[in-house]
Design a protein around this motif. Structure first.
Motif, PDB file in Angstrom:
ATOM      1  N   SER A  38       3.512  -3.927 -13.756  1.00  0.00           N
ATOM      2  CA  SER A  38       4.357  -2.776 -14.083  1.00  0.00           C
ATOM      3  C   SER A  38       5.679  -3.313 -14.637  1.00  0.00           C
ATOM      4  CB  SER A  38       4.618  -1.960 -12.818  1.00  0.00           C
ATOM      5  OG  SER A  38       5.416  -2.728 -11.920  1.00  0.00           O
ATOM      6  N   HIS A  45       9.123  -0.519  -5.558  1.00  0.00           N
ATOM      7  CA  HIS A  45       7.781  -0.765  -4.995  1.00  0.00           C
ATOM      8  C   HIS A  45       7.837  -0.826  -3.468  1.00  0.00           C
ATOM      9  CE1 HIS A  45       6.344  -2.835  -8.969  1.00  0.00           C
ATOM     10  NE2 HIS A  45       6.713  -1.586  -9.132  1.00  0.00           N
ATOM     11  N   ILE A  60       0.697   1.247  -2.497  1.00  0.00           N
ATOM     12  CA  ILE A  60       0.759   1.604  -3.928  1.00  0.00           C
ATOM     13  C   ILE A  60      -0.351   0.945  -4.730  1.00  0.00           C
ATOM     14  CG2 ILE A  60       3.186   2.257  -4.049  1.00  0.00           C
ATOM     15  CD1 ILE A  60       3.848  -0.437  -5.241  1.00  0.00           C
ATOM     16  N   TYR A  63      -3.094   3.371  -5.459  1.00  0.00           N
ATOM     17  CA  TYR A  63      -2.813   4.416  -6.443  1.00  0.00           C
ATOM     18  C   TYR A  63      -2.572   3.830  -7.829  1.00  0.00           C
ATOM     19  CZ  TYR A  63      -2.164   7.125  -2.188  1.00  0.00           C
ATOM     20  OH  TYR A  63      -2.357   7.723  -0.971  1.00  0.00           O
ATOM     21  N   PHE A  64      -2.006   2.606  -7.847  1.00  0.00           N
ATOM     22  CA  PHE A  64      -1.663   1.951  -9.113  1.00  0.00           C
ATOM     23  C   PHE A  64      -2.186   0.512  -9.105  1.00  0.00           C
ATOM     24  CE2 PHE A  64       1.525   5.231  -8.308  1.00  0.00           C
ATOM     25  CZ  PHE A  64       1.532   5.937  -9.503  1.00  0.00           C
ATOM     26  N   SER A  76       8.390   2.118 -13.000  1.00  0.00           N
ATOM     27  CA  SER A  76       8.180   2.300 -11.561  1.00  0.00           C
ATOM     28  C   SER A  76       8.753   3.615 -11.039  1.00  0.00           C
ATOM     29  CB  SER A  76       8.763   1.120 -10.787  1.00  0.00           C
ATOM     30  OG  SER A  76       8.027  -0.044 -11.090  1.00  0.00           O
ATOM     31  N   ILE A  79       5.880   5.644 -10.456  1.00  0.00           N
ATOM     32  CA  ILE A  79       5.204   5.289  -9.203  1.00  0.00           C
ATOM     33  C   ILE A  79       5.880   5.989  -8.035  1.00  0.00           C
ATOM     34  CG2 ILE A  79       4.731   3.377  -7.603  1.00  0.00           C
ATOM     35  CD1 ILE A  79       4.362   1.557 -10.040  1.00  0.00           C
ATOM     36  N   LYS A  82       5.231   9.746  -7.938  1.00  0.00           N
ATOM     37  CA  LYS A  82       3.902  10.059  -7.385  1.00  0.00           C
ATOM     38  C   LYS A  82       3.967  10.065  -5.849  1.00  0.00           C
ATOM     39  CE  LYS A  82      -0.700   9.815  -6.768  1.00  0.00           C
ATOM     40  NZ  LYS A  82      -1.556  10.976  -6.941  1.00  0.00           N
TER      41      LYS A  82
END
Ligand SMILES: [Zn+2]
Length: 162
Positions: A38, A45, A60, A63-64, A76, A79, A82
């Motif tokens: 990313s 993160h 995470i 999901y990613f 991010s 991220i 989400k």
């Protein structure tokens, strides 16, 4: 009802003037950069993982995944957004977040307030609910050899009551 979570992240450091060095959405002007699938915003993160941990919703990477080519270079902030949506669905809000950034370089102290302000905007919570600290490993180990950066984050969530 309260829930506590912790998140830990590490990224390698490289010299790459063309790649931004992001911490909590704030860009530190430096030739250094963090390596990652990313945008490598290590602080976002760690916070995202801490929130997911508090909610018992995994991490995470689920999901990613870093094997997903479609999210290469992902911002991010997407991220964390989400994760914030998952938190809202579970009807929780952030009480406070405490994070510690561990590295020899770059020096974090001059930017702590700016990073806090950036996090305040991204997370939509007051700056006094956010703590950003920095330390070193006293030159021990990989982080001490300036090979990377580590971040530890703790978050407390509270059930929203109507
Ligand atoms: Zn990361």
């Amino acid at each position: 009802m309260f829930r506590i979570g912790n998140g830990i992240d590490f990224h390698k450091l490289e010299n790459n003037p063309s790649r931004p060095f992001l911490l909590g959405g704030f860009e530190i002007k430096t030739d250094l950069a963090l390596v990652g699938h990313s945008d490598a915003d290590i602080l976002l993160h760690a916070i995202a993982d801490a929130i997911l941990g508090a909610l018992s919703l995994g991490d995470i990477g689920q999901y990613f995944p870093d094997t997903d080519e479609s999210i290469k270079g992902i911002n991010s902030v997407l991220i964390i957004n989400k994760v914030l949506n998952l938190m809202s669905e579970k009807k929780f809000k952030i009480v406070n977040i405490d994070s510690t950034i561990i590295c020899e370089i770059p020096k974090i102290a001059p930017y702590k307030n700016l990073i806090t302000q950036s996090l305040s905007k991204i997370l939509n919570i007051e700056p006094d609910c956010i703590s950003v600290k920095a330390t070193t490993t006293e030159k021990m180990g990989a982080l001490g050899r300036k090979e990377g950066v580590g971040v530890f984050s703790s978050v407390l969530l509270e059930k929203v009551t109507f």
